[in-house]
Write a protein that holds these residues in place. Sequence first.
Motif, mmCIF file in Angstrom:
data_model
loop_
_atom_site.group_PDB
_atom_site.id
_atom_site.type_symbol
_atom_site.label_atom_id
_atom_site.label_comp_id
_atom_site.label_asym_id
_atom_site.label_seq_id
_atom_site.Cartn_x
_atom_site.Cartn_y
_atom_site.Cartn_z
ATOM 1 N N GLY A 167 0.803 -1.212 0.000
ATOM 2 C CA GLY A 167 0.000 0.000 0.000
ATOM 3 C C GLY A 167 0.840 1.268 0.000
ATOM 4 N N LEU A 168 2.102 1.177 0.476
ATOM 5 C CA LEU A 168 2.963 2.357 0.524
ATOM 6 C C LEU A 168 3.602 2.675 -0.824
ATOM 7 C CD1 LEU A 168 4.776 1.773 3.938
ATOM 8 C CD2 LEU A 168 2.975 3.423 3.428
ATOM 9 N N LEU A 169 3.478 1.789 -1.785
ATOM 10 C CA LEU A 169 4.055 2.051 -3.100
ATOM 11 C C LEU A 169 3.307 3.160 -3.834
ATOM 12 C CD1 LEU A 169 4.816 -1.587 -4.327
ATOM 13 C CD2 LEU A 169 6.425 0.105 -3.444
ATOM 14 N N ASP A 170 2.115 3.533 -3.344
ATOM 15 C CA ASP A 170 1.359 4.642 -3.930
ATOM 16 C C ASP A 170 1.512 5.938 -3.136
ATOM 17 O OD1 ASP A 170 0.316 3.072 -5.979
ATOM 18 O OD2 ASP A 170 -1.305 2.339 -4.705
ATOM 19 N N HIS A 171 2.435 5.928 -2.150
ATOM 20 C CA HIS A 171 2.593 7.093 -1.277
ATOM 21 C C HIS A 171 3.077 8.304 -2.073
ATOM 22 C CE1 HIS A 171 3.737 9.450 2.278
ATOM 23 N NE2 HIS A 171 3.041 8.585 2.998
ATOM 24 N N ASP A 172 2.717 9.495 -1.603
ATOM 25 C CA ASP A 172 3.117 10.726 -2.289
ATOM 26 C C ASP A 172 4.632 10.949 -2.228
ATOM 27 O OD1 ASP A 172 0.505 11.251 -2.905
ATOM 28 O OD2 ASP A 172 0.171 12.592 -1.201
ATOM 29 N N ARG A 173 5.269 10.500 -1.176
ATOM 30 C CA ARG A 173 6.704 10.769 -0.989
ATOM 31 C C ARG A 173 7.550 9.647 -1.611
ATOM 32 N NH1 ARG A 173 8.563 14.566 2.808
ATOM 33 N NH2 ARG A 173 10.465 13.301 2.912
ATOM 34 N N TRP A 174 8.595 10.081 -2.338
ATOM 35 C CA TRP A 174 9.447 9.099 -3.007
ATOM 36 C C TRP A 174 10.212 8.245 -2.010
ATOM 37 C CZ3 TRP A 174 14.683 8.770 -2.230
ATOM 38 C CH2 TRP A 174 15.301 9.851 -1.587
ATOM 39 N N ASP A 175 10.629 8.828 -0.844
ATOM 40 C CA ASP A 175 11.426 8.056 0.108
ATOM 41 C C ASP A 175 10.598 6.956 0.779
ATOM 42 O OD1 ASP A 175 10.041 10.229 1.255
ATOM 43 O OD2 ASP A 175 11.266 10.142 3.069
ATOM 44 N N VAL A 176 9.289 7.186 0.926
ATOM 45 C CA VAL A 176 8.423 6.142 1.479
ATOM 46 C C VAL A 176 8.284 5.004 0.476
ATOM 47 C CG1 VAL A 176 6.123 5.603 2.360
ATOM 48 C CG2 VAL A 176 7.190 7.799 2.921
ATOM 49 N N ARG A 177 8.112 5.348 -0.800
ATOM 50 C CA ARG A 177 8.018 4.305 -1.832
ATOM 51 C C ARG A 177 9.327 3.514 -1.920
ATOM 52 N NH1 ARG A 177 6.160 8.827 -4.631
ATOM 53 N NH2 ARG A 177 7.773 8.697 -6.253
ATOM 54 N N TRP A 178 10.435 4.224 -1.800
ATOM 55 C CA TRP A 178 11.753 3.572 -1.823
ATOM 56 C C TRP A 178 11.853 2.568 -0.667
ATOM 57 C CZ3 TRP A 178 16.949 6.585 -2.722
ATOM 58 C CH2 TRP A 178 18.017 5.730 -2.608
ATOM 59 N N ALA A 179 11.518 3.039 0.550
ATOM 60 C CA ALA A 179 11.607 2.171 1.726
ATOM 61 C C ALA A 179 10.711 0.947 1.563
ATOM 62 C CB ALA A 179 11.224 2.955 2.981
ATOM 63 N N ALA A 180 9.503 1.145 1.026
ATOM 64 C CA ALA A 180 8.582 0.024 0.837
ATOM 65 C C ALA A 180 9.165 -1.002 -0.131
ATOM 66 C CB ALA A 180 7.244 0.540 0.317
ATOM 67 N N ALA A 181 9.772 -0.543 -1.220
ATOM 68 C CA ALA A 181 10.370 -1.469 -2.185
ATOM 69 C C ALA A 181 11.514 -2.257 -1.554
ATOM 70 C CB ALA A 181 10.869 -0.691 -3.408
ATOM 71 N N GLU A 182 12.319 -1.587 -0.749
ATOM 72 C CA GLU A 182 13.427 -2.273 -0.075
ATOM 73 C C GLU A 182 12.892 -3.352 0.873
ATOM 74 O OE1 GLU A 182 15.601 0.960 1.735
ATOM 75 O OE2 GLU A 182 17.209 0.720 0.258
ATOM 76 N N VAL A 183 11.842 -3.014 1.617
ATOM 77 C CA VAL A 183 11.261 -3.982 2.560
ATOM 78 C C VAL A 183 10.694 -5.183 1.801
ATOM 79 C CG1 VAL A 183 9.358 -4.330 4.186
ATOM 80 C CG2 VAL A 183 10.793 -2.279 4.351
ATOM 81 N N LEU A 184 10.021 -4.944 0.712
ATOM 82 C CA LEU A 184 9.430 -6.048 -0.057
ATOM 83 C C LEU A 184 10.517 -6.952 -0.635
ATOM 84 C CD1 LEU A 184 6.607 -4.008 -1.818
ATOM 85 C CD2 LEU A 184 6.272 -5.860 -0.168
ATOM 86 N N ALA A 185 11.618 -6.366 -1.059
ATOM 87 C CA ALA A 185 12.723 -7.182 -1.565
ATOM 88 C C ALA A 185 13.296 -8.045 -0.450
ATOM 89 C CB ALA A 185 13.809 -6.285 -2.150
ATOM 90 N N GLU A 186 13.448 -7.460 0.731
ATOM 91 C CA GLU A 186 14.036 -8.193 1.849
ATOM 92 C C GLU A 186 13.095 -9.272 2.380
ATOM 93 O OE1 GLU A 186 16.344 -7.152 6.063
ATOM 94 O OE2 GLU A 186 15.656 -5.552 4.736
ATOM 95 N N ARG A 187 11.789 -9.004 2.348
ATOM 96 C CA ARG A 187 10.832 -9.994 2.841
ATOM 97 C C ARG A 187 10.842 -11.259 1.987
ATOM 98 N NH1 ARG A 187 6.857 -9.573 6.039
ATOM 99 N NH2 ARG A 187 5.429 -10.687 4.652
ATOM 100 N N GLY A 188 11.049 -11.104 0.689
ATOM 101 C CA GLY A 188 11.098 -12.278 -0.189
ATOM 102 C C GLY A 188 9.767 -12.959 -0.399
ATOM 103 N N ASP A 189 8.669 -12.230 -0.234
ATOM 104 C CA ASP A 189 7.336 -12.795 -0.440
ATOM 105 C C ASP A 189 6.994 -12.703 -1.933
ATOM 106 O OD1 ASP A 189 4.679 -13.486 -0.527
ATOM 107 O OD2 ASP A 189 4.098 -12.274 1.211
ATOM 108 N N LEU A 190 6.867 -13.844 -2.594
ATOM 109 C CA LEU A 190 6.657 -13.850 -4.040
ATOM 110 C C LEU A 190 5.304 -13.278 -4.448
ATOM 111 C CD1 LEU A 190 8.217 -17.302 -5.046
ATOM 112 C CD2 LEU A 190 9.260 -15.035 -5.030
ATOM 113 N N THR A 191 4.362 -13.158 -3.527
ATOM 114 C CA THR A 191 3.075 -12.556 -3.878
ATOM 115 C C THR A 191 3.217 -11.072 -4.216
ATOM 116 O OG1 THR A 191 2.546 -12.039 -1.559
ATOM 117 C CG2 THR A 191 1.835 -14.183 -2.395
#
Length: 635
Positions: free
Chosen positions: A571-595
């Motif tokens: 849900g944070l990938l649609d955030h207005d701030r670029w740094d929040v979207r960046w952080a969300a992408a990093e977390v998703l990569a680290e989680r390794g959830d294929l969904t």
Amino acid sequence: ERLLDGLTAESVPARSTCHEMLVYLGPRGLDGALRRLALGGRGARMYVDLLADIGGPEQVPLLTAVLLRASEDDNVRASAAAALGAIGGPAAERALKGALASSSDMLQLFALDALRSIGASLAVDTLMPLVENAVTRRAATSLLAHSATPEALELLLALLRDSMAGVRAAAALALVTLDAAFADQGRPDAVTVALTGSVDDTIRQRLRELVEHRQTEVKIAALELCRMIRDTGALRHVLPDMSDSVVRERAVGFVASLGASAGAALAELLPTVPGAALSDIFLLIGALGDVESIVTAPATATSLEPRLVAALIDGLAHPDPGTASVAAGALGRLGMATAFAPLAEALAAPEPLGEAAAAALAHLAQRHGPGAPPVQALLRGAAAATGARARNLCRVLGALGHGESSPFVPPLVALLGAEEPGVRVAAATALGHIGGEHEGVTALCLALADEHTAVRAAACRSLGQLGAAAACQALLQASNDDSTEVRAAAVQALVSLDNPVALARLREIVLSDSAPGVVIPALAGLGHSGSDLDLTMLMSLCRSSDHEVAKAAARGLVRFSAHRATAAVLGLLDHDRWDVRWAAAEVLAERGDLTALAPLRRVQAVEHDPLVRQVLGGAVGRLEGLAAADSREPR
């Protein structure tokens, strides 16, 4: 089409801008450029230059035809050579080698430069006629770097004597490149042996001149060749260029490699060095501390010039604090016992000298051991120290301490009771660097009641560094402190302890504390719990209006395996701030959830921020790798 038209504009800035924009657009401008090039006439060179940046192997035949077409303008043919060098590949290399037979010096020159950019290797016999030609000599000399043969080495040594400075510079660069190539072949000393065997006053002088060259890469190559022939006379020529950080680094390595002979040369140079350059020569003197004979026996080394140590000790009183600090650092690196007293005196100096003296003393004490008389003298006088001397002594003792039986803990505990808040802060900070269960833990817990905020915060941080389980209750109380700084430090310490007892308090902080600086570390602590309660709390905080809290909540979800945690971060990938979207992408990569793979691909396709797009690409790549590995596993 308008941009392609602009490549033939009269204005140079206009042509440059159009070229830049076409490169940005990439292959989309390729067809138009090829069509216009086929028509010939005005602007051909501009279109060839564009192919160098957006073309590929498919354009090599066309560029080859332009290169070898005798009726073509020499400038266009030269641009074709440069474009072939930029594209590279075997076909481009063959075409460029063919161009060396041209009667045009300019075309040969551009072909040589292009072959060098490709990294092509040519036989010395092929290059010899080009070396003999004054126009192409420098470019051919550079290309000899890729011909890792004894013949190339011999020719390059001769070219160090050439009358043209540019050729000598190219020869120096080529010899260093050749040295690396020979090392890969298992002949690491080939260039050194050959250079040493042919060295004379002319070679030494030529190399010293190159040490003063305007180009940094030439300076560095010349200094490396001076190291091979152990020419300490090069030090006089490198000193004026020490403002260049790369030159400084290489000069320090040069001195360390030459050892005692460099020390003698530096001692001779000292009287001639202007005051503004003293810090540079002090730095080089300090490099002698890396010489093995001094490192292994610092107290008794006899190879060090006494004048150098005396100059450094005098340098501690230099009016420029930066120069005095470099002198202190050099004394610490040299490791001489005679430096203890002057450095101990410099501890009372204001920053940066006092701090530099502390670091140097710590280095000295580590070399000589805690039982050395000068170190024992430091310990005896520590408790009575005040002001800057006391603060810097804390730095020394903190850097030296190790383990619960450390002799450096009692003086620091005593200084933790000093009248000056700055000294108490320094003592609390230093105790955090001394690992183990020692009496300093109790003293730090008591310091949590200090009247000064900075002392309480430093005590919290040190207790966290020590991982002192016994301090948990004291830190829990400190998490209620009136100061935001202290509460934040206490929470960070509690999180580092990873004690389940603290979880309830961390939840309470997340719900009730109004300071993001306190809430954010608490969220990190909840991310370790694995409980459903904390999962729900972190998911809800991903929607916080405070973007820093939202990022911290997302990061806290990394260790939770539930798919709903992935959904909250998505849900944070649609955030207005670029740094929040960046952080969300990093977390998703680290989680390794294929969904998360399909949603990440969709977001990557529409993301407008290049930095976020880059991290999204990394996340997609990692999850694709996990998916591929998962598909290969036997079911």
